[in-house]
Design an enzyme around this catalytic site. Structure first.
Site, PDB file in Angstrom:
ATOM      1  N   ASP A  29      -8.020   3.930   0.970  1.00  0.00           N
ATOM      2  CA  ASP A  29      -7.063   4.429   1.968  1.00  0.00           C
ATOM      3  C   ASP A  29      -7.839   4.964   3.174  1.00  0.00           C
ATOM      4  O   ASP A  29      -8.606   5.919   3.039  1.00  0.00           O
ATOM      5  CB  ASP A  29      -6.237   5.540   1.315  1.00  0.00           C
ATOM      6  CG  ASP A  29      -5.164   6.094   2.241  1.00  0.00           C
ATOM      7  OD1 ASP A  29      -5.227   5.843   3.452  1.00  0.00           O
ATOM      8  OD2 ASP A  29      -4.276   6.786   1.730  1.00  0.00           O
ATOM      9  N   CYS A  71       0.863  -1.189   0.000  1.00  0.00           N
ATOM     10  CA  CYS A  71       0.000   0.000   0.000  1.00  0.00           C
ATOM     11  C   CYS A  71       0.891   1.228   0.000  1.00  0.00           C
ATOM     12  O   CYS A  71       2.054   1.147  -0.406  1.00  0.00           O
ATOM     13  CB  CYS A  71      -0.974  -0.030   1.180  1.00  0.00           C
ATOM     14  SG  CYS A  71      -0.188   0.044   2.803  1.00  0.00           S
ATOM     15  N   CYS A  87      -1.368   0.741   7.400  1.00  0.00           N
ATOM     16  CA  CYS A  87      -2.812   0.455   7.524  1.00  0.00           C
ATOM     17  C   CYS A  87      -3.219  -0.771   6.691  1.00  0.00           C
ATOM     18  O   CYS A  87      -3.431  -1.855   7.229  1.00  0.00           O
ATOM     19  CB  CYS A  87      -3.650   1.667   7.111  1.00  0.00           C
ATOM     20  SG  CYS A  87      -3.371   3.146   8.120  1.00  0.00           S
ATOM     21  N   ARG A  88      -3.328  -0.594   5.368  1.00  0.00           N
ATOM     22  CA  ARG A  88      -3.913  -1.658   4.543  1.00  0.00           C
ATOM     23  C   ARG A  88      -2.997  -2.861   4.347  1.00  0.00           C
ATOM     24  O   ARG A  88      -3.434  -4.010   4.541  1.00  0.00           O
ATOM     25  CB  ARG A  88      -4.320  -1.080   3.171  1.00  0.00           C
ATOM     26  CG  ARG A  88      -5.461  -0.079   3.275  1.00  0.00           C
ATOM     27  CD  ARG A  88      -5.599   0.720   2.002  1.00  0.00           C
ATOM     28  NE  ARG A  88      -4.447   1.597   1.782  1.00  0.00           N
ATOM     29  CZ  ARG A  88      -4.230   2.311   0.699  1.00  0.00           C
ATOM     30  NH1 ARG A  88      -5.088   2.234  -0.306  1.00  0.00           N
ATOM     31  NH2 ARG A  88      -3.174   3.097   0.613  1.00  0.00           N
TER      32      ARG A  88
HETATM   33  P1  4NP Z   1      -1.801   2.818   4.116  1.00  0.00           P
HETATM   34  O1  4NP Z   1      -2.426   4.172   4.702  1.00  0.00           O
HETATM   35  O2  4NP Z   1      -1.262   3.162   2.746  1.00  0.00           O
HETATM   36  O3  4NP Z   1      -2.947   1.891   4.061  1.00  0.00           O
HETATM   37  O4  4NP Z   1      -0.714   2.406   5.093  1.00  0.00           O
HETATM   38  C1  4NP Z   1      -1.729   5.379   4.775  1.00  0.00           C
HETATM   39  C2  4NP Z   1      -0.863   5.610   5.810  1.00  0.00           C
HETATM   40  C3  4NP Z   1      -0.205   6.822   5.895  1.00  0.00           C
HETATM   41  C4  4NP Z   1      -0.422   7.795   4.952  1.00  0.00           C
HETATM   42  C5  4NP Z   1      -1.285   7.552   3.890  1.00  0.00           C
HETATM   43  C6  4NP Z   1      -1.936   6.335   3.809  1.00  0.00           C
HETATM   44  N1  4NP Z   1       0.230   9.055   5.048  1.00  0.00           N
HETATM   45  O5  4NP Z   1      -0.061   9.919   4.227  1.00  0.00           O
HETATM   46  O6  4NP Z   1       1.048   9.236   5.954  1.00  0.00           O
END
Ligand code: 4NP
Length: 161
Positions: free
Chosen positions: A130, A10, A15-16
């Protein structure tokens, strides 16, 4: 040595993709396939390198019995295309970033995670949204989508073992 290796990707790797990592690993373990299938996750962005999963992510995961305590964020790297048979993107942006890095002769499978979704309720959802800047519901939806696509991906992989 594992026969098939899977990398979930991701943006932030907090998170994902760690959710997919923990859920898919639990399903691999439950099916007795831990010796044959290895699992990892990574991100395309570098904001959270070395960090544990977001606490909202770990909270919903732990409610369903998934343990993410050992996971730490890392970046996707060139060597991942040599190591992993399946590189699985959470959304189209992640996939585009991976395609830009992917060697022309990569022999594995690079694609979207929800292509393995099996629940017809999710037929109209092509990507794991997201959840980072949204509310708690987004984290529950991530887990629901991840559980569904993990089951489909593991069936697909198990058929090749
Ligand atoms: P992920 O979510 O891609 O599912 O881990 C995010 C975590 C952090 C950020 C964006 C998406 N960020 O902008 O810091």
């Amino acid at each position: 040595m594992s026969e098939i290796s899977v990398l979930f990707v991701c943006l932030g790797n907090i998170c994902r993709s760690p959710t997919a990592h923990a859920v898919f690993q639990a399903m691999v373990d439950d099916r007795g396939l831990a010796q044959q299938v290895s699992v990892d996750s990574a991100g395309t962005g570098d904001w959270h390198l070395g960090h544990a999963p977001d606490r909202r992510t770990s909270a919903v995961a732990s409610q369903r019995g998934y343990d993410m305590d050992q996971l730490r964020a890392r970046l996707v790297e060139a060597g991942d295309f040599e190591q992993f048979d399946y590189i699985v993107a959470m959304d189209e942006e992640n996939l585009a970033n991976l395609k830009a890095m992917c060697p022309a002769d990569y022999p594995g499978s690079l694609g979207l995670f929800l292509d393995y979704s099996v629940n017809p309720d999710y037929a109209d959802i092509s990507a794991v949204p997201d959840p980072y800047y949204g509310g708690d519901h987004g984290f529950t939806l991530v887990l629901d989508l991840v559980e569904d696509a993990s089951a489909g991906l593991l069936d697909h992989i198990a058929a090749q073992l």
